[in-house]
Motif scaffolding. Structure first.
Motif, PDB file in Angstrom:
ATOM      1  N   MET A   1      15.856  20.812 -13.049  1.00 44.38           N
ATOM      2  CA  MET A   1      16.827  20.526 -11.994  1.00 44.38           C
ATOM      3  C   MET A   1      18.139  21.237 -12.309  1.00 44.38           C
ATOM      4  O   MET A   1      18.477  21.457 -13.454  1.00 44.38           O
ATOM      5  CB  MET A   1      17.098  19.018 -11.904  1.00 44.38           C
ATOM      6  N   ALA A   2      18.853  21.563 -11.261  1.00 53.20           N
ATOM      7  CA  ALA A   2      20.103  22.301 -11.457  1.00 53.20           C
ATOM      8  C   ALA A   2      21.028  22.077 -10.272  1.00 53.20           C
ATOM      9  O   ALA A   2      20.563  21.970  -9.141  1.00 53.20           O
ATOM     10  CB  ALA A   2      19.806  23.785 -11.594  1.00 53.20           C
ATOM     11  N   VAL A   3      22.323  21.986 -10.585  1.00 49.34           N
ATOM     12  CA  VAL A   3      23.325  21.993  -9.526  1.00 49.34           C
ATOM     13  C   VAL A   3      23.671  23.454  -9.256  1.00 49.34           C
ATOM     14  O   VAL A   3      24.054  24.189 -10.165  1.00 49.34           O
ATOM     15  CB  VAL A   3      24.585  21.191  -9.942  1.00 49.34           C
ATOM     16  N   LEU A   4      23.488  23.869  -8.014  1.00 48.17           N
ATOM     17  CA  LEU A   4      23.674  25.272  -7.655  1.00 48.17           C
ATOM     18  C   LEU A   4      25.103  25.517  -7.172  1.00 48.17           C
ATOM     19  O   LEU A   4      25.800  24.596  -6.732  1.00 48.17           O
ATOM     20  CB  LEU A   4      22.676  25.643  -6.543  1.00 48.17           C
ATOM     21  N   ASN A   5      25.534  26.764  -7.253  1.00 54.45           N
ATOM     22  CA  ASN A   5      26.847  27.158  -6.755  1.00 54.45           C
ATOM     23  C   ASN A   5      26.834  27.208  -5.219  1.00 54.45           C
ATOM     24  O   ASN A   5      25.907  27.757  -4.632  1.00 54.45           O
ATOM     25  CB  ASN A   5      27.196  28.537  -7.339  1.00 54.45           C
ATOM     26  N   ILE A   6      27.843  26.642  -4.603  1.00 50.32           N
ATOM     27  CA  ILE A   6      27.935  26.627  -3.135  1.00 50.32           C
ATOM     28  C   ILE A   6      28.901  27.722  -2.672  1.00 50.32           C
ATOM     29  O   ILE A   6      30.045  27.774  -3.117  1.00 50.32           O
ATOM     30  CB  ILE A   6      28.392  25.239  -2.630  1.00 50.32           C
ATOM     31  N   LEU A   7      28.425  28.587  -1.783  1.00 55.97           N
ATOM     32  CA  LEU A   7      29.277  29.636  -1.213  1.00 55.97           C
ATOM     33  C   LEU A   7      30.373  28.995  -0.382  1.00 55.97           C
ATOM     34  O   LEU A   7      30.151  28.002   0.296  1.00 55.97           O
ATOM     35  CB  LEU A   7      28.455  30.580  -0.315  1.00 55.97           C
ATOM     36  N   ARG A   8      31.552  29.625  -0.424  1.00 55.20           N
ATOM     37  CA  ARG A   8      32.675  29.112   0.352  1.00 55.20           C
ATOM     38  C   ARG A   8      33.047  30.087   1.461  1.00 55.20           C
ATOM     39  O   ARG A   8      33.150  31.280   1.225  1.00 55.20           O
ATOM     40  CB  ARG A   8      33.912  28.977  -0.548  1.00 55.20           C
TER      41      ARG A   8
ATOM     42  N   GLN B   1       5.312  25.731  -5.062  1.00 57.77           N
ATOM     43  CA  GLN B   1       6.123  25.154  -6.153  1.00 57.77           C
ATOM     44  C   GLN B   1       7.542  25.720  -6.160  1.00 57.77           C
ATOM     45  O   GLN B   1       8.497  25.001  -6.440  1.00 57.77           O
ATOM     46  CB  GLN B   1       5.459  25.431  -7.509  1.00 57.77           C
ATOM     47  N   HIS B   2       7.655  26.995  -5.845  1.00 61.17           N
ATOM     48  CA  HIS B   2       8.978  27.633  -5.835  1.00 61.17           C
ATOM     49  C   HIS B   2       9.890  26.978  -4.793  1.00 61.17           C
ATOM     50  O   HIS B   2      11.068  26.696  -5.052  1.00 61.17           O
ATOM     51  CB  HIS B   2       8.800  29.139  -5.569  1.00 61.17           C
ATOM     52  N   ILE B   3       9.311  26.698  -3.627  1.00 67.10           N
ATOM     53  CA  ILE B   3      10.084  26.042  -2.563  1.00 67.10           C
ATOM     54  C   ILE B   3      10.412  24.603  -2.959  1.00 67.10           C
ATOM     55  O   ILE B   3      11.528  24.120  -2.746  1.00 67.10           O
ATOM     56  CB  ILE B   3       9.303  26.074  -1.221  1.00 67.10           C
ATOM     57  N   ARG B   4       9.418  23.907  -3.561  1.00 72.12           N
ATOM     58  CA  ARG B   4       9.688  22.520  -3.977  1.00 72.12           C
ATOM     59  C   ARG B   4      10.779  22.457  -5.046  1.00 72.12           C
ATOM     60  O   ARG B   4      11.599  21.542  -5.050  1.00 72.12           O
ATOM     61  CB  ARG B   4       8.393  21.845  -4.452  1.00 72.12           C
ATOM     62  N   GLN B   5      10.823  23.469  -5.938  1.00 68.18           N
ATOM     63  CA  GLN B   5      11.899  23.517  -6.938  1.00 68.18           C
ATOM     64  C   GLN B   5      13.243  23.747  -6.258  1.00 68.18           C
ATOM     65  O   GLN B   5      14.239  23.101  -6.603  1.00 68.18           O
ATOM     66  CB  GLN B   5      11.622  24.637  -7.966  1.00 68.18           C
ATOM     67  N   LEU B   6      13.260  24.651  -5.265  1.00 65.16           N
ATOM     68  CA  LEU B   6      14.491  24.895  -4.505  1.00 65.16           C
ATOM     69  C   LEU B   6      14.972  23.608  -3.834  1.00 65.16           C
ATOM     70  O   LEU B   6      16.161  23.277  -3.875  1.00 65.16           O
ATOM     71  CB  LEU B   6      14.237  25.990  -3.454  1.00 65.16           C
ATOM     72  N   VAL B   7      14.031  22.859  -3.235  1.00 67.72           N
ATOM     73  CA  VAL B   7      14.380  21.595  -2.562  1.00 67.72           C
ATOM     74  C   VAL B   7      14.995  20.615  -3.565  1.00 67.72           C
ATOM     75  O   VAL B   7      16.014  19.981  -3.282  1.00 67.72           O
ATOM     76  CB  VAL B   7      13.126  20.987  -1.876  1.00 67.72           C
ATOM     77  N   ARG B   8      14.394  20.511  -4.748  1.00 61.94           N
ATOM     78  CA  ARG B   8      14.941  19.595  -5.766  1.00 61.94           C
ATOM     79  C   ARG B   8      16.344  20.006  -6.185  1.00 61.94           C
ATOM     80  O   ARG B   8      17.234  19.165  -6.299  1.00 61.94           O
ATOM     81  CB  ARG B   8      14.017  19.547  -6.995  1.00 61.94           C
ATOM     82  N   ASP B   9      16.546  21.303  -6.399  1.00 61.30           N
ATOM     83  CA  ASP B   9      17.870  21.783  -6.812  1.00 61.30           C
ATOM     84  C   ASP B   9      18.902  21.598  -5.698  1.00 61.30           C
ATOM     85  O   ASP B   9      20.051  21.235  -5.964  1.00 61.30           O
ATOM     86  CB  ASP B   9      17.793  23.262  -7.211  1.00 61.30           C
TER      87      ASP B   9
END
Ligand code: QAP
Ligand code: CO
Length: 168
Positions: free
Chosen positions: A1-8, A26-34
């Motif tokens: 899990m990771a907190v991603l950077n949000i574009l401003r 799995q790649h999409i499910r990981q994106l959803v979790r992050d």
């Protein structure tokens, strides 16, 4: 899990049009979790993949009081809109500290895939309807401030650019 950077805003990458997801893997499910972790950490009620610089048609949102009802929309499509509209004071994690009124259809019917690739349909009203329309706009490269006057848009741009310079 990771907190991603949000574009401003006004980052030009917020105006890219996202591509449909070909396969919910799995790649999409990981994106959803992050994305969910990023939204809850912010905290926010909705986040589109565009906002974390991933240009795929994926949205997470949670408009519940208890912050325990995550909703995932992959390749969402609005299949029905009400004729009557409503004005709501919106904000955006990509436009911190700025809130303004936007008028949108009061109710929408949305078809999408869930995180398992299963199709579902939801009839949204209230805050859910506002939020899902706001997030689908992101996937189409549209930020809510684009509904405001040119003058307001340019004021918001300079305010946020100034704030970013102050942090840097
Ligand atoms: C979109 O927005 C939305 O300015 C989701 O300093 C908002 O989660 C849809 C946030 C309102 C409908 C109505 C904004 C957090 C969160 C800020 C958000 C801020 C901190 C915005
Ligand atoms: Co937003």
């Amino acid at each position: 899990m990771a907190v991603l950077n949000i574009l401003r805003y006004p980052d030009p990458r917020l105006h890219r049009v996202a591509e449909p997801v070909r396969e919910v893997d799995q790649h999409i499910r990981q994106l959803v979790r992050d994305m969910a972790e990023t939204m809850y950490a912010a905290p926010g009620i909705g986040l589109a993949a565009t906002q974390v610089d991933v240009h795929l048609r994926v949205i997470v949102l949670d408009v519940s009081e208890g912050r325990d009802q995550l909703r995932v929309f992959i390749n969402p499509e609005i299949v029905e809109r009400s004729v009557d509209s409503k004005v709501y004071e919106e904000g955006c994690l990509s436009v911190p500290g700025i809130y303004d009124e936007v008028e949108r259809p009061d109710r929408v019917t949305v078809r999408a895939l869930d995180e398992h690739g299963k199709p579902f349909t939801v009839e949204a009203d209230g805050l859910l309807a506002v939020c899902v329309q706001h997030e689908i706009d992101h996937l189409n490269g549209r930020v809510f401030v684009q509904y405001l006057s040119r003058l307001k848009q340019s004021r918001i741009k300079s305010r946020l650019l100034k704030a970013d310079r102050a942090v840097a």
